[in-house]
Design a protein around this motif. Structure first.
Motif: not given
Length: 119
Positions: A98-102, A44-50, A54-61
Motif C-alpha cells: 500500500a505504501v507504494t501506491i503514491p 479507511a473505507q473511503k480508500l476502497a478503490p485502492c 494495495a494487495k498486489y505489487w503488479r496490480a494497476p492502480v
C-alpha cells in the motif's frame, strides 16, 4: 445570605467550566489523532478503490485511487493510521504494498521520510 449563595454558585460554575475547558484543550490532540475528528475506520473505507492495488505489487492502480491518495498525502500520519485499522486488515491489504501506491500513481510530491512504525 442569599447573595452569598448565588455568588458561591457562580464561582463553582466558573471553576468547573475552566477545569473542563482546560482538560479538553490538553487532550484534544491526543484524543483525535492524525485524522482529526473523523472516524478512522470510516476514513479507511473511503480508500476502497485502492484495495486491489494495495494487495498486489503488479496490480494497476485506478485513476480514482490515485486522485484520493493525492488528496490525502498532505498528512502521511493520516495514511499510516489508516494502514493500521481493522478495516484495512480485514480487507487483506498488505501495508508494504500500500505504501507504494503514491509512487505507482506517479504523484510528484510525496512524503519521502514517512515512517509507519513497523510497516
Amino acid at each position: 445570605m442569599e447573595t452569598k449563595v448565588k455568588y458561591m454558585w457562580v464561582v463553582v460554575f466558573v471553576v468547573s467550566m475552566s477545569i473542563a475547558g482546560l482538560n479538553g484543550v490538553d487532550a484534544t490532540h491526543d484524543y483525535y489523532g492524525p485524522c482529526g475528528k473523523h472516524d478512522i475506520e470510516k476514513e479507511a473505507q473511503k480508500l476502497a478503490p485502492c484495495t486491489y492495488a494495495a494487495k498486489y505489487w503488479r496490480a494497476p492502480v485506478s485513476e480514482r485511487c490515485c486522485t484520493i491518495i493525492e488528496k490525502k498525502l498532505n498528512n502521511s500520519g493520516y495514511l499510516c493510521a489508516i494502514l493500521q485499522t481493522r478495516t484495512v486488515y480485514d480487507a487483506g491489504v498488505r501495508p508494504e504494498v500500500a505504501v507504494t501506491i503514491p509512487k505507482r500513481c506517479n504523484i510528484a510530491v510525496r512524503p519521502v521520510d514517512h515512517n509507519c512504525g513497523d510497516i
